[in-house]
Design an enzyme around this catalytic site. Structure first.
Site, mmCIF file in Angstrom:
data_model
loop_
_atom_site.group_PDB
_atom_site.id
_atom_site.type_symbol
_atom_site.label_atom_id
_atom_site.label_comp_id
_atom_site.label_asym_id
_atom_site.label_seq_id
_atom_site.Cartn_x
_atom_site.Cartn_y
_atom_site.Cartn_z
ATOM 1 N N THR A 37 -10.056 27.425 10.540
ATOM 2 C CA THR A 37 -11.334 27.028 11.138
ATOM 3 C C THR A 37 -11.098 26.224 12.409
ATOM 4 O O THR A 37 -10.051 25.604 12.590
ATOM 5 C CB THR A 37 -12.134 26.125 10.173
ATOM 6 O OG1 THR A 37 -11.394 24.905 9.974
ATOM 7 C CG2 THR A 37 -12.370 26.794 8.845
ATOM 8 N N GLY A 38 -12.098 26.238 13.276
ATOM 9 C CA GLY A 38 -12.174 25.333 14.416
ATOM 10 C C GLY A 38 -10.916 25.184 15.239
ATOM 11 O O GLY A 38 -10.288 26.159 15.672
ATOM 12 N N ASP A 128 -14.313 12.319 5.648
ATOM 13 C CA ASP A 128 -14.085 13.759 5.476
ATOM 14 C C ASP A 128 -14.781 14.260 4.205
ATOM 15 O O ASP A 128 -14.698 13.624 3.159
ATOM 16 C CB ASP A 128 -12.581 14.034 5.379
ATOM 17 C CG ASP A 128 -12.224 15.429 5.849
ATOM 18 O OD1 ASP A 128 -12.877 16.375 5.386
ATOM 19 O OD2 ASP A 128 -11.296 15.565 6.658
ATOM 20 N N ILE A 129 -15.455 15.392 4.330
ATOM 21 C CA ILE A 129 -16.137 15.999 3.188
ATOM 22 C C ILE A 129 -15.442 17.293 2.776
ATOM 23 O O ILE A 129 -14.975 17.438 1.644
ATOM 24 C CB ILE A 129 -17.618 16.288 3.504
ATOM 25 C CG1 ILE A 129 -18.333 15.013 3.965
ATOM 26 C CG2 ILE A 129 -18.307 16.892 2.286
ATOM 27 C CD1 ILE A 129 -18.314 13.896 2.948
ATOM 28 N N LYS A 140 -6.598 20.657 -8.431
ATOM 29 C CA LYS A 140 -7.080 20.936 -9.784
ATOM 30 C C LYS A 140 -6.509 22.258 -10.295
ATOM 31 O O LYS A 140 -6.134 22.380 -11.464
ATOM 32 C CB LYS A 140 -8.610 20.981 -9.798
ATOM 33 C CG LYS A 140 -9.197 21.399 -11.142
ATOM 34 C CD LYS A 140 -10.714 21.405 -11.129
ATOM 35 C CE LYS A 140 -11.258 21.853 -12.485
ATOM 36 N NZ LYS A 140 -12.733 21.792 -12.549
ATOM 37 N N TYR A 216 15.989 -4.269 -9.980
ATOM 38 C CA TYR A 216 15.367 -4.653 -11.253
ATOM 39 C C TYR A 216 14.302 -5.681 -10.929
ATOM 40 O O TYR A 216 14.063 -6.013 -9.761
ATOM 41 C CB TYR A 216 16.389 -5.196 -12.254
ATOM 42 C CG TYR A 216 17.314 -6.284 -11.727
ATOM 43 C CD1 TYR A 216 16.901 -7.612 -11.627
ATOM 44 C CD2 TYR A 216 18.626 -5.975 -11.343
ATOM 45 C CE1 TYR A 216 17.746 -8.594 -11.158
ATOM 46 C CE2 TYR A 216 19.481 -6.957 -10.872
ATOM 47 C CZ TYR A 216 19.037 -8.264 -10.786
ATOM 48 O OH TYR A 216 19.870 -9.240 -10.317
ATOM 49 N N HIS A 272 13.503 -20.776 -5.312
ATOM 50 C CA HIS A 272 12.518 -20.492 -6.363
ATOM 51 C C HIS A 272 11.097 -20.801 -5.884
ATOM 52 O O HIS A 272 10.311 -21.465 -6.568
ATOM 53 C CB HIS A 272 12.843 -21.260 -7.638
ATOM 54 C CG HIS A 272 14.170 -20.897 -8.221
ATOM 55 N ND1 HIS A 272 14.461 -19.623 -8.678
ATOM 56 C CD2 HIS A 272 15.303 -21.616 -8.400
ATOM 57 C CE1 HIS A 272 15.703 -19.583 -9.127
ATOM 58 N NE2 HIS A 272 16.248 -20.780 -8.959
ATOM 59 N N ASN A 411 2.017 -29.302 -10.748
ATOM 60 C CA ASN A 411 1.674 -30.497 -10.000
ATOM 61 C C ASN A 411 2.802 -30.835 -9.041
ATOM 62 O O ASN A 411 3.957 -30.720 -9.388
ATOM 63 C CB ASN A 411 1.441 -31.680 -10.937
ATOM 64 C CG ASN A 411 0.128 -31.609 -11.675
ATOM 65 O OD1 ASN A 411 -0.881 -31.219 -11.120
ATOM 66 N ND2 ASN A 411 0.148 -32.015 -12.938
#
Length: 510
Positions: A37-38, A128-129, A140, A216, A272, A411
């Protein structure tokens, strides 16, 4: 049952044409029928390769300014039909629907358009659709259809076309479907988050496209991963791969040094996630040596970060210390050469990068989210609550200590003097314990606390902390205030000529 499928037809409709030409030429070599297309159709024509316009299949033109091109039963029927389903096969013949074995599609650049500062009208047009529908349909139906939803998969497709003559296995098609759903879900999350900027919906959608497996996690028996664009924040010059714990320390280091971005040369050493040394001086070398003196024991194996260039002289001093990571916005070439003498030492250039404005962490069976703590205490925030007022040097040290306190585990108590972190008590269950820990540490490393200042991340419910601090020689205190017993601490300070200021902002960090 043979699940291998050979590509005989393809629908190609992409926004970006980069990297597409070799694919199209290879498909043509293998006599694959190409629909398009296009702009993509014109691109293929200019290559001198036959292409069937989708309009010839649907007998319907592109309408609404290009908003509707491929949304048609003859297109989606060609993608979604189940080739082993007799009813589907009959309908393909009845409605003259062409089979589509391969779909190559990308999506309008929604995120880039948002990032560019474009108008809302332009942003909406980049939702986009047709593309998203084609991706979902082909993914799918991966049992029969190949989906290429990103230029990142062009190389994989080209290899399939070259080494397998266009044949694909079920496992390969499923893998491509997984990648395609990753593209579509990320796209939808970006659109939702754009519309939900004002949190009309109390919903969390996070999608990170870049991830890496770490050696890890926090401990060797735990798996670890990092999701994010590390290269957008840093240029890695040297050293081993960063670990899970390295990354946590680097994060803490960056957040801390940004508090001192506009200061004179400032150097911090973290262990740490907490600063064990930090100082501002006239030169970076002086700042490093002063920071190291704060706690040379804890500095071993730490993460080092500077707010400015690290030169040869500073690098020479650093090189005698075993440290995991060194970070700065820039390094002299000779400094890089010196620091690279240790093969595992990680050297990172910190780039100008906006940090996320939300903090996210898992909690129980869910997630906690909060706004980033963007308040940095400054002189305009201070309320002078005692008869004795801090000197200009004390104010400078109080604000210096407050910045460190904000970025230290609660604290916490931070002691500072002459733009130097003298000591801190971190992560204690009692603020008194945090203060005692800080005083003991300062004494251990030979610091004179007379004239030092104290910062607390939260208010004092009793006057015990200011009394202990005064007895240690501390002359000025910065804290949020807000306790129902503030007057007890204020009264002790007034009786003993200790200056105290309130900021009105608590800086807990859990």
């Amino acid at each position: 049952m043979n699940t291998t499928k050979t590509i005989q037809s393809a629908l190609i409709s992409v926004f970006y044409k980069d990297g597409l030409e070799p694919i199209v030429r290879k498909l043509h070599e293998q006599n694959v029928t190409i629909y398009s297309t296009g702009g993509t159709e014109e691109f293929i024509k200019q290559l001198g390769i036959p292409v069937v316009p989708v309009e010839d299949v649907t007998s319907y033109p592109s309408i609404l300014g290009g908003r509707v091109k491929t949304l048609h039963p003859k297109v989606f029927g060609g993608i979604l039909n189940r080739q082993d389903n007799e009813s589907d096969a009959q309908q393909m013949v009845e409605y003259q629907i062409p089979q589509i074995d391969l779909v190559i599609v990308d999506l309008y650049p929604f995120e880039k358009t948002v990032a560019s500062g474009a108008s809302e009208a332009d942003i909406i047009e980049k939702i986009d659709i047709g593309g998203i529908s084609l991706i979902r349909a082909a993914a799918k139906n991966f049992k029969d259809t190949v989906i290429i939803a990103s230029v990142n998969e062009y190389g994989f497709l080209f290899d399939l076309l070259t080494t397998q003559n266009g044949a694909t296995t079920l496992e390969q098609r499923r893998t491509l479907a997984t990648k395609a759903f990753n593209v579509s879900s990320h796209y939808d999350s970006a659109i939702f988050n754009y519309f939900n900027q004002n949190q009309e919906e109390t919903v969390l959608k996070i999608s990170e496209q870049k991830g890496q497996v770490l050696r890890y996690g926090e401990n060797p028996h735990q798996k670890g991963f990092f999701f994010g664009d590390f290269d957008a924040m840093f240029t890695k010059l040297h050293g081993k791969e960063l670990s899970y714990n390295n990354l946590l320390d680097v994060d803490a280091a960056v957040n801390l040094i940004l508090e001192f971005k506009e200061n004179e040369p400032t150097f911090a050493i973290l262990k740490h996630n907490n600063a064990c040394g930090l100082a501002s001086r006239n030169t970076m070398k002086e700042a490093y040596l002063a920071a190291l003196a704060g706690d040379p024991t804890s500095a071993f194996g730490g993460v080092l970060i500077a707010n400015g260039n690290i030169d040869e002289a500073t690098a020479g001093e650093i090189n005698s210390l075993f440290c995991e990571v060194v970070i700065a916005p820039s390094f002299d070439e000779k400094a890089i050469a010196i620091l690279s003498e240790k093969k595992n030492r990680i050297i990172l250039i910190l780039k100008e990068t906006a940090l996320p404005q939300t903090n996210v962490r898992t909690c129980l069976n869910g997630v906690l989210v909060q706004e980033r703590n963007n308040i940095t205490d400054n002189k305009s925030h201070l309320t002078y609550v005692t008869n004795s007022k801090p000197t200009e040097q004390e104010i400078e040290d109080l604000l210096f200590a407050s910045k460190i306190c904000k970025n230290t585990k609660s604290n916490t108590i931070v002691l500072a003097k002459n733009s130097t972190l003298v000591a801190s008590g971190t992560g204690q269950t009692s603020r008194v314990d945090a203060l005692k820990q800080a005083i003991e540490k300062a004494n251990t490393f030979g610091f004179d606390l007379n004239g030092a200042v104290m910062a607390s991340d939260a208010f004092f419910p009793f006057p015990d902390c200011v009394e202990i601090a005064h007895n240690a020689g501390i002359t000025a205190v910065i804290q949020p205030g807000g306790s129902i017993k503030d007057e007890l601490s204020i009264h002790f300070c007034n009786e003993n000529k200790v200056a105290m200021v309130f900021t009105g902002t608590r800086h807990f960090k859990h």
